[in-house]
Design an enzyme around this catalytic site. Structure first.
Site, short mmCIF file in Angstrom:
data_model
loop_
_atom_site.label_atom_id
_atom_site.label_comp_id
_atom_site.label_asym_id
_atom_site.label_seq_id
_atom_site.Cartn_x
_atom_site.Cartn_y
_atom_site.Cartn_z
N LYS A 16 0.84 -1.22 0.00
CA LYS A 16 0.00 0.00 0.00
C LYS A 16 0.86 1.25 0.00
CE LYS A 16 -2.04 -1.15 3.86
NZ LYS A 16 -1.33 -2.41 4.17
N ARG A 67 -9.89 0.75 8.96
CA ARG A 67 -9.36 -0.57 9.30
C ARG A 67 -10.44 -1.49 9.82
NH1 ARG A 67 -3.76 0.33 8.58
NH2 ARG A 67 -2.68 -1.21 9.79
N ARG A 71 11.74 -5.87 4.76
CA ARG A 71 11.54 -4.42 4.59
C ARG A 71 12.55 -3.63 5.44
NH1 ARG A 71 5.82 -1.80 5.51
NH2 ARG A 71 5.98 -2.91 7.48
N ARG A 83 11.35 -1.76 10.86
CA ARG A 83 10.22 -1.21 11.61
C ARG A 83 9.95 -2.09 12.83
NH1 ARG A 83 4.92 0.31 8.10
NH2 ARG A 83 3.85 -1.05 9.56
N ARG A 110 -0.56 -8.87 13.21
CA ARG A 110 -1.12 -7.87 12.28
C ARG A 110 -1.96 -8.55 11.19
NH1 ARG A 110 4.25 -5.50 10.58
NH2 ARG A 110 3.09 -4.24 9.07
#
Ligand code: AP5
Ligand code: MG
Length: 212
Positions: free
Chosen positions: A10, A85, A124, A157, A168
């Site tokens: 996203k 969300r 990431r 992160r 998540r």
């Protein structure tokens, strides 16, 4: 609006789209991370929940989104990433759009299998200074550990650890996935495959919203 599981791309796609269309990228994750870094009242409320992979309270996020959408740079459009969300937030968004005189043009759901998002999140790296996204294999920086844009140090992160990634994904399936049906029923939903490189995905997104 961009929907999709954690790691679907996203943020990556929002950046590509906003660079092309010259509209702002409104990401609740980025707004919250900035609030945490600045240790604002909202940031202090959100920090622990974010580190555990849980959603922060709806009202807290909604008021941040409303303030952001009222800024002048959103007058000509924006890309919403990470909000809503859950169904409650979708209702809050309706009210916010009504109050701010904005409308939702389309909802693009980026579809990526769970095994792939785990690989994407596991590799990431984000710039600690400007927030730009990289991936150790799929989008490596030119100089290892350094941001191509500003030269800042790349970091992992805090919520990209295996346990938190799992949580998540569970939160996404339980709370966010029902929105696909909701926007499908309103004929706003476009489902786009997130497979392939970011340029291919960007092309599919543009086509899905009739922009190429
Ligand atoms: P948020 O920041 O929104 O995180 P998320 O939804 O978990 O999504 P990510 O940012 O992890 O993934 P992405 O889809 O943006 O993927 P990316 O482009 O980075 O939210 C974080 C937390 O904040 C939440 O858990 C919650 O606590 C809180 N929060 C936020 N909004 C909230 C709300 N509305 N209500 C309540 N709480 C809220 O890509 C991932 C990686 O893959 C990168 O390394 C990238 O380089 C790579 N990549 C991207 N595209 C490709 C591709 N096509 N091929 C290969 N690699 C790719
Ligand atoms: Mg993101």
């Amino acid at each position: 609006m961009l929907l999709g599981p954690p790691g679907a791309g996203k943020g990556t796609q929002a950046e590509a789209f906003t660079a092309r269309q010259d509209v702002p990228h409104v990401s609740t994750g980025d707004i919250l991370r900035d609030a945490v870094a600045r240790r604002t009242e909202e940031g202090l409320k959100a920090q622990r929940l974010m580190e555990q992979g849980e959603l922060v309270p709806d009202s807290l996020v909604a008021s941040m989104v409303e303030a952001r959408l009222r800024e002048r740079d959103c007058d000509g459009g924006f890309v919403l990433d990470g909000f809503p969300r859950n169904v409650e937030q979708a209702e809050m968004l309706e009210s916010i759009l009504g109050r701010t005189g904005r409308t939702l043009a389309s909802v693009v759901a980026i579809e990526v299998p769970e095994e792939e998002v785990v690989v994407r999140l596991g590799g990431r790296r984000v710039c600690g200074s400007c927030g730009r996204n990289f991936h150790v294999r799929f989008q490596p920086p030119r100089v290892e550990g350094r941001c191509d844009g500003c030269g800042g140090a790349l970091v992992v992160r805090k919520d990209d650890t295996p346990d938190v990634i799992r949580e998540r994904l569970a939160v996404y399936q339980r709370q966010t996935e029902p929105l696909l049906r909701l926007y499908g029923e309103r004929s706003l939903l476009r489902r786009v495959s997130g497979a392939g490189n970011p340029e291919e995905v960007a092309e599919r997104i543009l086509r899905s919203v009739d922009m190429v």
